[in-house]
Design an enzyme around this catalytic site. Structure first.
Site, PDB file in Angstrom:
ATOM      1  N   LYS A 115       0.840  -1.195   0.000  1.00 12.32           N
ATOM      2  CA  LYS A 115       0.000   0.000   0.000  1.00 12.32           C
ATOM      3  C   LYS A 115       0.881   1.254   0.000  1.00 12.32           C
ATOM      4  CE  LYS A 115      -3.834  -2.459   0.576  1.00 12.32           C
ATOM      5  NZ  LYS A 115      -3.258  -3.800   0.654  1.00 12.32           N
ATOM      6  N   LYS A 150      -8.231   1.071   3.794  1.00 12.01           N
ATOM      7  CA  LYS A 150      -7.449  -0.135   3.502  1.00 12.01           C
ATOM      8  C   LYS A 150      -6.462  -0.409   4.632  1.00 12.01           C
ATOM      9  CE  LYS A 150      -7.368   0.629  -1.534  1.00 12.01           C
ATOM     10  NZ  LYS A 150      -6.479   0.790  -2.712  1.00 12.01           N
ATOM     11  N   ARG A 200      -5.326  -5.069 -13.380  1.00  9.25           N
ATOM     12  CA  ARG A 200      -4.082  -5.646 -12.869  1.00  9.25           C
ATOM     13  C   ARG A 200      -3.108  -5.709 -14.041  1.00  9.25           C
ATOM     14  NH1 ARG A 200      -2.016  -8.994  -8.988  1.00  9.25           N
ATOM     15  NH2 ARG A 200      -2.849  -7.324  -7.663  1.00  9.25           N
ATOM     16  N   ARG A 214     -10.399  -6.487 -13.869  1.00  7.47           N
ATOM     17  CA  ARG A 214     -11.132  -7.242 -12.852  1.00  7.47           C
ATOM     18  C   ARG A 214     -12.374  -6.449 -12.458  1.00  7.47           C
ATOM     19  NH1 ARG A 214      -6.433  -7.855  -8.533  1.00  7.47           N
ATOM     20  NH2 ARG A 214      -6.550  -5.613  -8.854  1.00  7.47           N
ATOM     21  N   ARG A 222     -15.273  -4.245  -4.449  1.00  9.15           N
ATOM     22  CA  ARG A 222     -13.929  -4.826  -4.514  1.00  9.15           C
ATOM     23  C   ARG A 222     -13.847  -5.775  -5.701  1.00  9.15           C
ATOM     24  NH1 ARG A 222     -13.839  -7.374   1.298  1.00  9.15           N
ATOM     25  NH2 ARG A 222     -15.872  -7.986   0.478  1.00  9.15           N
ATOM     26  N   ASP A 262      -2.083  -2.138  -9.659  1.00 14.55           N
ATOM     27  CA  ASP A 262      -3.525  -2.016  -9.811  1.00 14.55           C
ATOM     28  C   ASP A 262      -3.861  -0.575 -10.175  1.00 14.55           C
ATOM     29  OD1 ASP A 262      -3.682  -4.661  -9.039  1.00 14.55           O
ATOM     30  OD2 ASP A 262      -4.063  -4.182  -6.935  1.00 14.55           O
ATOM     31  N   GLU A 270      -2.290   0.368  -6.153  1.00 13.60           N
ATOM     32  CA  GLU A 270      -1.342  -0.411  -5.358  1.00 13.60           C
ATOM     33  C   GLU A 270      -0.207  -0.901  -6.240  1.00 13.60           C
ATOM     34  OE1 GLU A 270      -3.067  -3.625  -3.151  1.00 13.60           O
ATOM     35  OE2 GLU A 270      -4.716  -2.407  -2.380  1.00 13.60           O
ATOM     36  N   ASN A 272       2.004  -4.278  -6.090  1.00 12.54           N
ATOM     37  CA  ASN A 272       2.133  -5.574  -5.430  1.00 12.54           C
ATOM     38  C   ASN A 272       3.473  -6.192  -5.777  1.00 12.54           C
ATOM     39  OD1 ASN A 272      -0.841  -6.140  -4.394  1.00 12.54           O
ATOM     40  ND2 ASN A 272      -0.988  -5.216  -6.420  1.00 12.54           N
TER      41      ASN A 272
END
Length: 303
Positions: A115, A150, A200, A214, A222, A262, A270, A272
């Site tokens: 994050k 979050k 993504r 997504r 979400r 993302d 984000e 990842n």
């Protein structure tokens, strides 16, 4: 280095896809968990098993091996980034000092919270506040209307909350998620475009090699696949390519070889770095042999 193999679903898991692609490229594949790492003085070792991942999966008897016997060690342990995870990165650095390529770079795994790491590129993000103080969080919510909360250590959309600034229970919610103002959380302006999907994008050595959209399931905001989000084929917009281009130099310089970002409505959400997912979905929907392309990029490091 992965979670226990019994928890790996070969039909969906990106680690399985990478193991199979490595095997197709005539690379020996060994597996272990962070608990299998050890150090005897200044020598780091591991109790690892050689595997044949196709067909899934034949596992040979474990062996005690020095980490410097491997050319590359790939750390793909799922969050949480807890004490065991952090200690594993320190042990992997022993191998790194002996010339072993460790992916992603252990020091960057520690430094790039999934994050907080995005804050390095805050100009690409929706308005964002990280804080523990309830009054500060309430003021941010008042300024931006609807917001998303979050947890900084969360994964897969778990614990993410959408809340309006005038929600009657907002004070109690903020007290709860901050553990009575002792734990920071991330608050972001809610992006209504999430209803159209959350992209993504998988970057390999800074280059975007595949992406999926997504879309949240009905009744949820979400979009995480683990929470029922629907994976869709997609193409990258100029804005999304621009985001990738701005991130690439930092990702390359800090040894973040395989990263999943993302993006919602053209805004970075984000970054990842621990065990990004999405390879199987990209391969299926976009007809791209993504895992093989990743392994080819990896082999380029040794050419």
């Amino acid at each position: 280095m992965i979670d226990p193999i019994k928890f790996i679903n070969p039909a969906k898991d990106s680690s399985a896809a990478l193991m199979e692609a490595a095997y197709r490229a005539s690379i020996e594949v060994w597996i272990c968990t962070p608990a299998d790492l050890q150090a005897n003085g200044g020598n780091a070792g591991v109790i690892a098993s050689k595997v044949i991942p196709q067909p899934w999966v034949k596992i040979e008897s474990p062996q005690n091996i020095s980490l410097n016997k491997f050319h590359c060690i790939w750390m793909r342990k799922d969050p949480p980034v807890d004490e065991a995870f952090l200690y594993a990165t320190h042990l992997l650095e022993v191998a790194e000092r002996e010339g072993v390529l460790v992916l992603n770079k252990p020091s960057s795994l520690r430094a790039w919270n999934e994050k907080l790491g995005a804050l390095r590129f805050s100009q690409l993000m929706a308005p964002t506040l990280v804080a523990s103080r309830v009054d500060e969080l309430k003021k941010f919510a008042e300024d931006h209307g609807e917001v998303v909360l979050k947890p900084l250590g969360g994964k897969g959309g778990q614990g993410v909350i959408r809340v309006a600034n005038n929600a009657p229970g907002i004070q109690a919610i903020l007290e709860l998620v901050t553990l009575q103002e002792t734990l920071p959380v991330m608050m972001q302006k809610f992006l209504a475009k999430v209803s159209e999907g959350d992209k993504r994008i998988l970057l390999v050595n800074g280059d975007p090699l595949g992406a999926i959209n997504r879309k949240p399931k009905k009744g949820d905001f979400r979009s995480n696949l683990a929470l029922g989000g629907e994976a869709q084929a997609t193409e990258l917009s100029n804005r999304e390519l621009e985001i990738c281009e701005k991130l690439a130099p930092s990702l390359r310089s800090e040894g973040l070889f395989f990263v999943g970002i993302d993006v919602i409505g053209g805004m970075l959400s984000e970054i990842n770095v621990t065990s990004p997912t999405g390879i199987r979905e990209v391969e299926k929907l976009m007809k791209i042999p993504l895992a093989d392309l990743v392994i080819k990029k990896l082999l380029d490091n040794f050419s």
